[in-house]
Motif scaffolding. Structure first.
Motif, short mmCIF file in Angstrom:
data_model
loop_
_atom_site.label_atom_id
_atom_site.label_comp_id
_atom_site.label_asym_id
_atom_site.label_seq_id
_atom_site.Cartn_x
_atom_site.Cartn_y
_atom_site.Cartn_z
N GLN A 87 0.83 -1.19 0.00
CA GLN A 87 0.00 0.00 0.00
C GLN A 87 0.87 1.24 0.00
OE1 GLN A 87 -2.94 0.03 3.05
NE2 GLN A 87 -3.67 2.07 2.54
N THR A 91 -3.34 3.97 -2.73
CA THR A 91 -3.15 3.00 -3.80
C THR A 91 -2.58 1.71 -3.23
OG1 THR A 91 -2.67 4.81 -5.33
CG2 THR A 91 -2.00 2.61 -6.02
N TYR A 93 -1.10 -2.28 -4.48
CA TYR A 93 -0.74 -3.26 -5.50
C TYR A 93 -0.88 -4.65 -4.90
CZ TYR A 93 1.39 0.63 -7.98
OH TYR A 93 1.60 1.81 -8.64
N LEU A 110 -3.88 -3.23 -9.59
CA LEU A 110 -3.70 -1.91 -9.02
C LEU A 110 -5.05 -1.48 -8.49
CD1 LEU A 110 -2.17 0.76 -8.53
CD2 LEU A 110 -2.79 1.42 -10.85
N ARG A 112 -7.31 1.36 -6.03
CA ARG A 112 -7.29 2.73 -5.53
C ARG A 112 -8.47 2.91 -4.59
NH1 ARG A 112 -8.65 7.41 -9.55
NH2 ARG A 112 -10.52 6.18 -9.50
N TYR A 118 -11.81 0.15 -1.75
CA TYR A 118 -10.88 -0.07 -2.86
C TYR A 118 -11.63 -0.48 -4.12
CZ TYR A 118 -6.53 0.24 -0.28
OH TYR A 118 -5.46 0.70 0.43
#
Length: 126
Positions: A87, A91, A93, A110, A112, A118
């Motif tokens: 994190q 954002t 991953y 990815l 957000r 999210y």
């Protein structure tokens, strides 16, 4: 003043659990390999890159769901294993492996934070 910082710190702490729960729900959707559940976490527009095909940017969530469903069914995807997540601000991953018919595929997502949860912005499968 102490009360303000205490309330602000507590609020930020509790909000971090909300984001963690949402990312956990996305991981569970991937583990179930249910594309309907996965696509419910898509942002309005998704970037999708699958294997040797060209990357498609700003694809609508419905079209991205159709392409992902096609990939899952063509390759017999039946499991997901999370390898890592990271994190950075709002954002995140997530990397992992999809298990298909006699083959494993690497997947990177990815995510957000938007409106308190999210959403998936990008999916790359190789």
């Amino acid at each position: 003043m102490k009360r303000f910082f205490l309330i602000a710190g507590l609020s930020l702490f509790l909000m971090s659990f909300t984001y963690f729960q949402d990312s956990g729900a996305i991981i569970e959707a991937l583990k179930s390999t249910d594309v309907s559940k996965i696509s419910s976490y898509f942002d309005d527009y998704v970037d999708l890159k699958i294997m040797e095909k060209d990357e498609v940017k700003n694809m609508g969530r419905n079209q991205a769901g159709v392409l992902l469903r096609s990939f899952f069914s063509e390759n017999g995807v039946k499991a997901f294993e999370k390898i890592s997540d990271r994190q950075l601000g709002n954002t995140m991953y997530v990397t992992g492996k999809l298990t298909g018919n006699n083959k494993n595929y690497n997947i990177t997502l990815l995510l957000r934070a938007k409106d308190g949860k999210y959403q998936i912005l990008t999916i790359r499968i190789s």
